[in-house]
Design a protein around this motif. Structure first.
Motif, PDB file in Angstrom:
ATOM      1  N   UNK A 102      13.362   0.063  18.758  1.00 36.33           N
ATOM      2  CA  UNK A 102      12.768   1.336  18.351  1.00 36.33           C
ATOM      3  C   UNK A 102      11.285   1.396  18.688  1.00 36.33           C
ATOM      4  N   UNK A 103      10.787   2.589  18.881  1.00 37.95           N
ATOM      5  CA  UNK A 103       9.355   2.773  19.117  1.00 37.95           C
ATOM      6  C   UNK A 103       8.603   2.409  17.846  1.00 37.95           C
ATOM      7  N   UNK A 104       9.192   2.753  16.749  1.00 42.22           N
ATOM      8  CA  UNK A 104       8.485   2.669  15.489  1.00 42.22           C
ATOM      9  C   UNK A 104       9.489   2.392  14.383  1.00 42.22           C
ATOM     10  N   UNK A 105       9.134   1.558  13.470  1.00 37.34           N
ATOM     11  CA  UNK A 105      10.025   1.321  12.326  1.00 37.34           C
ATOM     12  C   UNK A 105       9.211   1.422  11.047  1.00 37.34           C
ATOM     13  N   UNK A 106       9.737   2.127  10.094  1.00 38.88           N
ATOM     14  CA  UNK A 106       9.066   2.240   8.807  1.00 38.88           C
ATOM     15  C   UNK A 106       9.985   1.641   7.755  1.00 38.88           C
ATOM     16  N   UNK A 136      10.534  12.846   0.604  1.00 39.21           N
ATOM     17  CA  UNK A 136       9.230  12.457   1.127  1.00 39.21           C
ATOM     18  C   UNK A 136       8.924  13.210   2.412  1.00 39.21           C
ATOM     19  N   UNK A 137       7.671  13.558   2.527  1.00 45.49           N
ATOM     20  CA  UNK A 137       7.238  14.164   3.788  1.00 45.49           C
ATOM     21  C   UNK A 137       6.350  13.143   4.485  1.00 45.49           C
ATOM     22  N   UNK A 138       6.682  12.886   5.720  1.00 47.71           N
ATOM     23  CA  UNK A 138       5.994  11.830   6.463  1.00 47.71           C
ATOM     24  C   UNK A 138       5.242  12.434   7.631  1.00 47.71           C
ATOM     25  N   UNK A 139       4.132  11.758   7.928  1.00 51.29           N
ATOM     26  CA  UNK A 139       3.477  12.048   9.190  1.00 51.29           C
ATOM     27  C   UNK A 139       3.981  11.003  10.164  1.00 51.29           C
ATOM     28  N   UNK A 140       4.157  11.413  11.413  1.00 58.45           N
ATOM     29  CA  UNK A 140       4.682  10.447  12.381  1.00 58.45           C
ATOM     30  C   UNK A 140       3.727   9.283  12.585  1.00 58.45           C
ATOM     31  N   UNK A 141       2.442   9.540  12.355  1.00 59.70           N
ATOM     32  CA  UNK A 141       1.442   8.510  12.637  1.00 59.70           C
ATOM     33  C   UNK A 141       1.270   7.515  11.483  1.00 59.70           C
ATOM     34  N   UNK A 142       1.829   7.827  10.351  1.00 60.02           N
ATOM     35  CA  UNK A 142       1.562   6.977   9.185  1.00 60.02           C
ATOM     36  C   UNK A 142       2.825   6.274   8.728  1.00 60.02           C
ATOM     37  N   UNK A 196       0.858  -1.193   0.000  1.00 57.82           N
ATOM     38  CA  UNK A 196       0.000   0.000   0.000  1.00 57.82           C
ATOM     39  C   UNK A 196       0.888   1.234   0.000  1.00 57.82           C
ATOM     40  N   UNK A 197       0.744   2.011  -1.030  1.00 62.94           N
ATOM     41  CA  UNK A 197       1.558   3.226  -1.046  1.00 62.94           C
ATOM     42  C   UNK A 197       0.835   4.287  -1.850  1.00 62.94           C
ATOM     43  N   UNK A 198       1.286   5.470  -1.664  1.00 60.88           N
ATOM     44  CA  UNK A 198       0.659   6.586  -2.377  1.00 60.88           C
ATOM     45  C   UNK A 198       1.035   6.533  -3.851  1.00 60.88           C
TER      46      UNK A 198
END
Lengths: 739, 431
Positions: free
Chosen positions: B149-153, B179-185, A54-56
């Motif tokens: 880590x708290x979060x991994x993308x 890329x611009x990321x939101x911390x929640x996504x 899923x990606x933009x």
């Protein structure tokens, strides 16, 4: 075939993408490859219509429409539209029109072009946004001192509402109370400021506030002075003094009134009315009718005492005066005017009337009141003018006297001093010019004074001649300028004005003794008068001290003629500095040669080379100084050879160097000010970047700032409503932007 | 008979407490204090000399990494804490005053490409060569708990840089795209690309918080606005056929990108990292030539150069948030702490000390144009090879200038325009 290869590569890509997690697995890869190759042959390829992640960003290769190849016709859509009941007739009509029309739409711009346009618009917007920092940047660059971190919070106790964000009035009683409080806009909290006041504080910058405060302070001080003065004068018991005062005031008033009649008829009419009123009052009262206690006692005394009788009569006279229907001011009038004269305008203490509720400092209260003030002080101005006139008269007498003296001197010149004095008089003017330009080398100038003084003693006749020639200077050296004069001109300046002034004071009464010969000033004073500017720190040498020094120097150089030696020395140096003519003539070349033959003129003209004259010597116009213009290497290494960048000329640079900044020469506060560093940082404080909202006030925030600190339930709802609408608005904006 | 008595008021000469300095009555009559300019000149000269004598900028070296340092970040809220990432994927949290490592995390496989701290100072993000963005807690886990880590993308491509927004929960990464990321996504909310370049660095503007700039691999700098859908503008330095000899830094005005505002040149090799001082008046640059230089923002040449014998290619550099120190991380696994003002005395100063330093500074400033003062104030030591390179560069530059002059002489007047140093670095601005 090329298309097939492309497919292959895509497939491989897909493989590699799916393989990421497992790492390289050769077996599987090989299998897949085989599959891919198999799929290439003849049979219809398997469609890949799934997305791995899923990606933009969706690659166009991974998306397949289900019904590729089937075209969607407008008629298909139309059919369904006709059936649906909800669609409006208008849209149906439009669709039908569309079907019937044969025109093709214009091709949309290609992607690159549209993107470029978008970028251009976005860039313009951003530049405009960024430009709003310009003023702040300039201000910071020019600031003498910047203290970081920039926005330091005030370290005081804070209000409950400031600390607790979600505090709300709950009970009906509280609501009632707060409604009352906020309805009247009364300050509730500890910093007792009404919202209006707070706003005004915000609106006023620090400098403005300072200026305003200084103004008020000054006005208050003035008022207190005037009050003190009035009190002092009131305390004076002398009747005569008051009589005289009153008389003078009356006179003044009359004068003023006369003027008023001419200039301001309405004002005069008002005054007249006032007078009329006072007259009426006087007539009604028994104040000056000799019916009071004092008057009765006086009446008893009157038989025996002459003065008592006189007093009574005066009273009666007063009554008469007052009740007379004439344009004569009453006593009360005088008093009021006197007050007006002697006290500061009342507006200083007046409560301020709010014209502009937002910014109280924009009211221009002072300027408002100005005409009144000026009319009050007109008297003073007049007196000042009179004084000036007097001074001018005195000055004129002085000048005439000088001329007379000069004439006398002209008639009897001293023989031997004549040539020397001529040199000197010219030079003195020049020296003053020079001093004007560069007031350095104080030692030299000190020597100058001594030298000149010696010379002046030697030639007593010279002095006045100098005075004549430099009369322009004398004018500059009026009494005000005297304190700030250069020490070079001081000695004469001191003795001269004192004598003529006392003389002139007497001379004003009787015309001065007329001379037969008239001297035109323009003819005598061919030279322009030049203002003598002062050096920063005139070295003060006492009169006695100087005499002493002179005598010492005289004694020391009793034997030899120092001055003539000096002059000779100087001329020798000047001669040495002059460029010599280079003679390249070859005698006998191209003509007859021999002893006693001169080369012809053409030859001399051609072969005698004159080098360009050197720049004028620095001491050219200084008679008593020899300035060596040789460059000494030891000093040169410490000197600045070029004018450094920000300076426009050498004078600027020199003056910047000349002002000392150390505590040896300056007081503590001055030093502190002068050595103030440009950037100050707090130890151990994090310097955050600027926050735009703090520095650039937008109009929307100022509108929001007007609300009360504590929000009532209803208020809050209303606010939220506005906020929501604002959000909607913003949303619309962003949508627009996306388009 | 009247007796005259000498009378002195003790207020005039007795100090209030023993801590006060003795009151010295002063007479400011200028005749009593002659020769002010020569005397101040001497003082200025002495001050300059002392300044150079006390110029000992090196404060400390933090060692512990097992590979070259690739990135350093300051803590957003604490002056004493920094994090550094190394080329072996290790991230270390340091305490500066104690000069010790507080925590070590094996964050990535391969390089740690970028670190950024969240604005609130509760967590930090790292990106690495293993195509992941990881968010870590600033607090170390308890004893025996694994570092996680708290979060991994997981991303699709390698990320080469990361930066966090000043006030909001968004961050930006760069790699193949920006890329611009939101911390929640877990997927970027927006991504920008322009051409096919890969990006090496991306940074938010700390003041205009919605603006970004990134450096691409084709030598270009691209501007973005996070509120827009497309990038704003691209600046491309002028490319000549010759080897570019200018290892310079360029300051641009966003509004006028065609000519740089200032060209800062002094480095003799590629510049790898730049950081502005929090006051915005100066910046520090790290270079491949094993030196760090500090430039005033509007001057063409550096005011300071730092180097040590053991410091190799400097890869990253940061200016501390209190404007007092500069941190540099270099190839040979050390983080070095330098003073931003080489001769500054550290710690609290007494009022008199402060006054004296201010006076000395002012004196030096006043007499800065005098040759002796300038000579002393400007003198810096440089290692031999850098000096040699510098001379070489100068010679080359001189030769080019000479050649240009000759060309101008021998061509039609006006056909070879005279260009200023700024204009020489004319860029292609792509809209």
């Amino acid at each position: 075939m090329a298309a097939d290869e492309e497919e292959l590569s895509i497939n491989e890509q897909a493989i590699s993408a799916s393989e990421d997690e497992e790492g390289s697995d050769d077996e599987r890869k090989h299998k897949k490859l085989l599959e891919a190759i198999g799929s290439m042959g003849g049979r219809k390829r398997k469609k890949q219509n799934e997305r791995s992640e899923a990606s933009v960003q969706v690659s166009e290769y991974f998306v397949n429409a289900e019904g590729t190849g089937d075209k969607v016709n407008l008629s298909d859509l139309l059919g369904t539209v006709e059936k649906t009941s909800g669609a409006s007739n208008k849209t149906k009509k439009q669709l039908r029109n569309l079907q019937s029309s044969k025109e093709t739409l214009e091709l949309p711009l290609n992607k690159q072009q549209t993107e470029k346009i978008q970028r251009g618009i976005a860039y313009e917007k951003t530049t405009a946004e960024v430009s709003c920092w310009k003023n702040i940047i300039l201000q910071n660059q020019k600031a003498e001192q910047m203290v970081f971190p920039l926005n330091q919070e005030s370290s005081g106790p804070k209000r409950v509402e400031q600390v607790v964000a979600g505090w709300k009035v709950q009970t009906p009683l509280e609501q009632e109370i707060f409604r009352l409080l906020h309805g009247s806009r009364q300050p509730v909290n500890d910093p007792v400021l009404t919202p209006v006041e707070e706003q005004s504080l915000k609106a006023m910058s620090l400098e403005e506030a300072k200026i305003r405060r200084a103004e008020l302070q000054k006005a208050r001080a003035l008022q207190s002075y005037y009050e003190a003065k009035a009190k002092r004068e009131k305390k004076i018991k002398s009747k005569k003094y008051h009589k005289v005062q009153n008389k003078a005031k009356r006179k003044d008033f009359l004068k003023q009134f006369d003027e008023m009649v001419k200039t301001n008829p309405e004002g005069a009419l008002e005054e007249l009315k006032k007078m009329e009123l006072s007259r009426m009052e006087e007539r009604m009262s028994l104040k000056h009718q000799n019916s009071g206690k004092w008057a009765k006692s006086k009446a008893i005394m009157a038989k025996y005492d002459d003065s008592a009788r006189k007093a009574m009569q005066e009273q009666l006279q007063m009554n008469k005066d007052l009740t007379q229907k004439m344009v004569v001011p009453s006593d009360d009038e005088h008093e009021s005017i006197e007050e007006g004269l002697e006290t500061v305008p009342d507006f200083v203490n007046d409560p301020e009337t709010v014209i502009d509720p937002v910014n109280p400092w924009m009211r221009g209260q002072l300027t408002h009141e100005e005409p009144e003030v000026s009319c009050v002080t007109a008297e003073e101005v007049q007196t000042a003018e009179e004084e000036n006139e007097e001074e001018e008269i005195i000055g004129e007498f002085e000048r005439k006297r000088k001329l007379r003296q000069a004439d006398e001197e002209d008639l009897i010149p001293t023989e031997e001093e004549q040539p020397a004095s001529e040199v000197v008089e010219e030079d003195v003017v020049e020296v003053s010019d020079k001093e004007e330009e560069e007031d350095e080398e104080e030692d030299v100038s000190e020597f100058n004074t001594l030298f000149r003084l010696m010379r002046s003693e030697k030639t007593p006749g010279e002095e006045d001649e100098e005075g004549l020639l430099s009369e322009g200077q004398i004018r500059v050296r009026s009494i005000e300028d005297l304190e700030v004069l250069d020490e070079v001109v001081e000695p004469r300046a001191i003795e001269e004005p004192s004598a003529p002034q006392t003389a002139a004071a007497e001379a004003t009464s009787e015309p001065p003794h007329k001379k037969k010969r008239e001297i035109n000033l323009k003819e005598v004073l061919t030279k322009e008068a030049k203002a003598v500017r002062l050096p920063f720190l005139p070295t003060v040498v006492d009169e006695e001290e100087r005499d002493e020094q002179i005598s010492i120097i005289k004694e020391a150089f009793a034997g030899d003629d120092v001055i003539s030696d000096f002059i000779k020395d100087k001329s020798r140096q000047e001669a040495a500095g002059r460029p010599a003519v280079v003679d390249l003539t070859l005698p006998g070349w191209g003509e007859w040669g021999g002893v006693g033959l001169k080369p012809p003129r053409w030859k001399r003209k051609r072969f005698r080379i004159k080098t360009a004259p050197p720049p004028p010597r620095q001491d050219q116009k200084l008679p008593d100084v020899i300035i060596s213009e040789k460059r000494t290497a030891s000093v040169a290494s410490h000197q600045v050879s070029q004018l450094p960048f920000p300076f426009q000329n050498t004078a600027q640079f020199e003056s910047s160097i000349r002002t000392p900044i150390g505590s040896t020469w300056n007081t503590q506060t001055v030093v502190k000010n002068m050595t103030k560093p440009k950037v100050v940082t707090k130890l151990g404080a994090i310097i955050e970047p600027m926050v735009k909202e703090d520095f650039i006030k937008s109009k929307t925030t100022s509108a929001g700032g007007k609300g009360a600190a504590i929000m009532l339930g209803e208020n809050r709802r209303a606010k939220e409503g506005t906020k929501r609408s604002a959000e909607k608005h913003r949303g619309r904006r962003s949508q627009k932007r996306k388009k | 008979m009247k007796v005259k008595v000498l009378c002195r008021n003790p207020d005039d000469y007795v100090r209030e407490t023993t801590r006060d300095i003795q009151r010295v009555p002063r007479n400011y009559d200028p005749t009593l204090h002659p020769f002010e300019v020569p005397r101040e000149y001497t003082r200025a000269l002495n001050a300059t000399k002392l300044e150079r004598v006390f110029a000992k900028p090196f404060v400390a070296s933090l060692d512990g990494h097992r590979d070259g340092i690739s990135c350093i970040t300051k803590h957003a809220k604490s002056l004493s804490t920094i994090i550094s990432g190394a080329c072996d994927g290790e991230v270390k949290v340091w305490n500066l005053p104690r000069q010790e490592c507080l925590r070590t995390v094996q964050a990535h496989e391969g390089f740690v490409r970028g670190i950024c701290s969240r604005f609130c100072g509760t967590s930090f993000f790292t990106v690495g060569d293993d195509k992941t963005i990881k968010q870590w807690n600033w607090e170390a886990p308890g004893y025996g708990v694994r570092e996680e880590p708290i979060n991994t993308i997981l991303g699709k491509a390698v990320f080469t840089g990361i930066d966090h927004h000043q006030r909001e929960g968004t961050f930006v990464t760069c790699g193949q795209t920006v890329d611009i990321w939101d911390e929640q996504r877990s997927s970027p909310i927006r991504s920008f690309s322009w051409g096919v370049d890969s990006f090496s660095c991306v940074r938010y503007n700390p003041v205009e918080t919605e603006l970004l700039a990134s450096c691409a691999s084709d030598r270009s700098v691209v501007l973005y606005d996070t509120r827009e859908s497309a990038p704003l503008r691209k600046v491309l330095p002028f490319m000549t056929n010759e080897i570019t000899l200018c290892f310079s830094l360029y300051t641009y005005d966003i509004r006028h990108l065609d000519v740089p505002v200032t060209v800062h040149m002094d480095h003799v090799s590629a510049v790898l990292d730049v950081d502005y001082s929090p006051t915005g008046r100066e910046f520090v640059s790290a270079s491949f030539d094993k030196t760090i230089r500090i430039f005033p923002k509007d001057k063409g040449h550096s005011r300071e150069v730092y180097h040590t014998k053991r410091m190799q290619h400097v890869i990253c550099v940061r200016w501390s948030a209190d404007n007092k120190y500069v941190l540099s991380g270099s190839d040979e696994m050390n983080i070095r702490l330098w003073k931003a003002n080489a001769s500054e005395k550290l710690g609290l100063l007494s009022a008199r000390e402060k006054a004296a330093t201010h006076y000395n500074k002012k004196l030096i400033e006043k007499f800065q144009h005098h040759p002796q003062v300038r000579r002393i104030a400007r003198h810096r030591h440089l290692p031999g090879d850098i000096l040699k390179q510098k001379r070489e560069l100068r010679e080359m530059r001189e030769a080019r200038r000479r050649k240009e002059q000759n060309v101008r002489k021998h061509s039609k007047p006006g056909s070879v325009p005279l260009l200023t140093e700024k204009e020489k670095h004319v860029v292609a601005v792509v809209e």
